[in-house]
Design an enzyme around this catalytic site. Structure first.
Site, PDB file in Angstrom:
ATOM      1  N   SER A   1      -9.956   2.318   2.816  1.00 52.42           N
ATOM      2  CA  SER A   1      -9.022   2.986   1.950  1.00 52.42           C
ATOM      3  C   SER A   1      -8.060   2.050   1.223  1.00 52.42           C
ATOM      4  CB  SER A   1      -8.188   3.988   2.766  1.00 52.42           C
ATOM      5  OG  SER A   1      -7.379   3.307   3.719  1.00 52.42           O
TER       6      SER A   1
ATOM      7  N   SER B   1     -10.412   0.116   7.122  1.00 54.80           N
ATOM      8  CA  SER B   1      -9.796   0.121   5.790  1.00 54.80           C
ATOM      9  C   SER B   1      -9.141  -1.172   5.337  1.00 54.80           C
ATOM     10  CB  SER B   1      -8.761   1.236   5.714  1.00 54.80           C
ATOM     11  OG  SER B   1      -9.406   2.436   5.429  1.00 54.80           O
TER      12      SER B   1
ATOM     13  N   LYS C   1       0.851  -1.201   0.000  1.00 53.86           N
ATOM     14  CA  LYS C   1       0.000   0.000   0.000  1.00 53.86           C
ATOM     15  C   LYS C   1       0.885   1.249   0.000  1.00 53.86           C
ATOM     16  CE  LYS C   1      -3.920   2.005   2.614  1.00 53.86           C
ATOM     17  NZ  LYS C   1      -4.815   1.906   3.769  1.00 53.86           N
TER      18      LYS C   1
HETATM   19  N1  GLN Z   1     -13.372   4.916   6.170  1.00 55.00           N
HETATM   20  C1  GLN Z   1     -12.752   5.358   7.392  1.00 55.00           C
HETATM   21  C2  GLN Z   1     -12.308   6.786   7.246  1.00 55.00           C
HETATM   22  O1  GLN Z   1     -12.431   7.326   6.195  1.00 55.00           O
HETATM   23  C3  GLN Z   1     -11.630   4.464   7.785  1.00 55.00           C
HETATM   24  C4  GLN Z   1     -10.406   4.661   6.997  1.00 55.00           C
HETATM   25  C5  GLN Z   1      -9.291   3.789   7.439  1.00 55.00           C
HETATM   26  O2  GLN Z   1      -9.503   2.798   8.136  1.00 55.00           O
HETATM   27  N2  GLN Z   1      -8.097   4.170   7.071  1.00 55.00           N
HETATM   28  O3  GLN Z   1     -11.831   7.367   8.189  1.00 55.00           O
END
Ligand code: GLN
Length: 493
Positions: A159, A183, A79
């Site tokens: 994400s 995410s 990532k």
């Molecule tokens: N969707 C959540 C956010 O936008 C979690 C994102 C994540 O876990 N990095 O904060």
């Protein structure tokens, strides 16, 4: 998909060690697959073929010499949030343009130390903020899954959308990911892959671009439960460079797979239901409960009464920490700089041009909830709620529950540029309704595919465990996987 790219990590490992295939062959097969697919899926934002070939060659030499690590010769995607020495690391943000770190994140270093090969950097939501991978500076990732009889593009979740899509489409054997509020688990659920967010402190955060430091954790996305266990074993470590990494030995997670659930108690929380949730989510949950009961587990109903406050509290704590972490991107030290008439003007212009809309929204919310006069009303209050959420879980575990089963997401994958979601950030935030509690409490959670919905799209279940009891998660998820089978998208790319 060539036969080589269809191998799981465990299968490829066995063939490599038996010298039936070489890492160079395996790596070439993946590089070809990426070449053929990436324009359509947009999972990789940077492919590193030279580095991959070099690492694969070195790995083959180690195999020949009988000196092998746990991931020897296995090609992985990383990532873009993980710092990789000399290689594009931008958290998929414009503000980090051109940034190539001079250091390696502890997690990626651990993988390389165990013999892994890096194929490239994977797309993600900008600074890991999002649930659809649409906030990336490099454009959205497409889910390899499509609804039956439809050509419409779907999101892979976020994400870690690039990680999940690359694993599902066989563009890497496994991928690193991170999870601040869901995410890892939400994109895994949307793509029919397995993703585990380990206990806070299990993987070092050193060298991972920070979003919300008290919530961020790294973990793997893989094709099956065994592969996730193999990857986590290599990723996890104690690290003096991260004071929140915990000094506990890393168990052999793979050994937990196949253990019986007899005598284990699985809690089913009343509160994991939301208005408007499709009946199919409830059905798959009941199916999961039946599978675990059939496997000898005792099913008990539990209550986690503060669940409904988790999402609003998360959307105070996470932006607060983000606003502070992202203050460092000022045009001076890294990446983009837009010149101005003086230094303050340069800061403003750089940040205005460098951050996307969602990141700006988080910075503004975070700055607001931390500001004098509002700090007690928002930030302190959210922290208190966080303690109550953690206590809910502690009470359940204290009462003898070994793990908790919930749905992973309130829906299957939705469309790219879905108007409903694009115009209403709160609707997008609701994707994490079943996953954020786990981050708020610092617990481990795994998402495992459990079936397909009426559109033919994957649905996942989540198993939540006690701190540092990832083994119980692998054990339980494996039982679900055995019953549900594995899911691969039909190739259209
Ligand atoms: N969707 C959540 C956010 O936008 C979690 C994102 C994540 O876990 N990095 O904060």
């Amino acid at each position: 998909m060539s036969e080589l790219t269809s191998l799981t990590i465990a299968e490829a490992r066995n063939k490599l060690l038996a010298k039936e295939i070489t890492s160079v062959e395996l790596t070439e097969a993946y590089l070809n697959a990426i070449d053929a697919a990436n324009e359509k899926l947009n999972a990789y934002i940077k492919v590193t073929p030279e580095l991959a070939r070099e690492q694969a060659k070195a790995s083959d030499a180690r195999i020949a010499a009988g000196k092998t690590g746990g991931l020897e010769g296995i090609p992985l995607g990383i990532k873009d949030l993980f710092a990789t020495r000399g290689v594009h690391t931008q958290a998929c943000s414009h503000i980090l343009d051109g940034f190539k770190p001079e250091y390696e994140s502890t997690v990626s270093q651990n993988l390389f130390d165990d013999g892994a090969v890096m194929l490239g950097k994977l797309n993600m939501d900008e600074f890991a903020m999002g649930s659809s991978n649409e906030s990336s500076y490099y454009g959205p990732v497409k889910n390899p899954w499509r609804a039956q009889g439809s050509n419409a593009d779907l999101v892979p979740g976020g994400s870690s959308g690039g990680s999940a899509a690359a694993v599902a489409a066989h563009l890497c054997a496994g991928a690193t990911a991170t999870d601040t509020g869901g995410s890892i688990r939400q994109p895994a659920a949307f793509t029919g892959t397995v993703g585990i967010k380990p206990t806070y402190g299990r993987c070092s955060r050193w060298g991972i671009v920070a979003f919300a430091s008290s919530l961020d954790q790294a973990g793997p996305i893989a094709r099956d439960v065994r592969d996730a266990a193999i990857m986590l074993k290599s990723m996890a470590s104690i690290d003096v460079k991260d004071t929140t990494s915990v000094d506990m030995p890393v168990p052999d997670y793979e050994a937990a797979i196949g253990k019986s659930l007899k005598g284990k108690r699985i809690g089913i929380p009343n509160e994991y239901r939301v208005e408007g949730m499709p009946g199919e989510i409830e059905d798959i949950w009941q199916q999961g409960i039946a599978w675990l009961r059939d496997a000898g587990a005792e099913i008990v109903n539990i209550s986690l009464p503060h669940t409904k406050y988790a999402l609003p509290a998360y959307y105070i704590v996470a932006p607060a920490e983000a606003s502070s972490n992202l203050a460092r991107y000022d045009g001076v030290r890294y990446g983009l700089r837009v010149d101005g008439k003086d230094i303050a003007d340069m800061y403003e212009k750089t940040r205005a041009a460098g951050f996307g809309q969602e990141v700006k929204r988080r910075i503004m919310i975070g700055t607001y909830v931390l500001s004098a006069g509002y700090y007690d009303a928002y930030y302190i209050r959210a922290q208190k709620v966080r303690t109550l959420i953690k206590r809910d879980f502690e009470l359940a575990f204290h009462a003898g529950v070994d793990a908790i089963l919930t749905p992973a997401t309130p829906s299957s994958a939705f469309g790219i540029a879905d108007e409903d979601l694009a115009n209403d950030p709160v609707k997008m935030y609701l994707n994490d309704i079943f996953t954020v509690t786990v981050n708020m409490a610092g617990l481990p959670g795994i998402a495992v595919p459990a079936g397909l919905d009426h559109k033919g799209l994957p649905l996942g279940l989540q198993v939540i465990g006690k701190p540092f009891d990832e083994e119980m998660l692998f054990q339980t998820a494996h039982v679900i996987e055995q019953a549900a089978g594995r899911f691969t998208p039909a190739k259209w790319w």
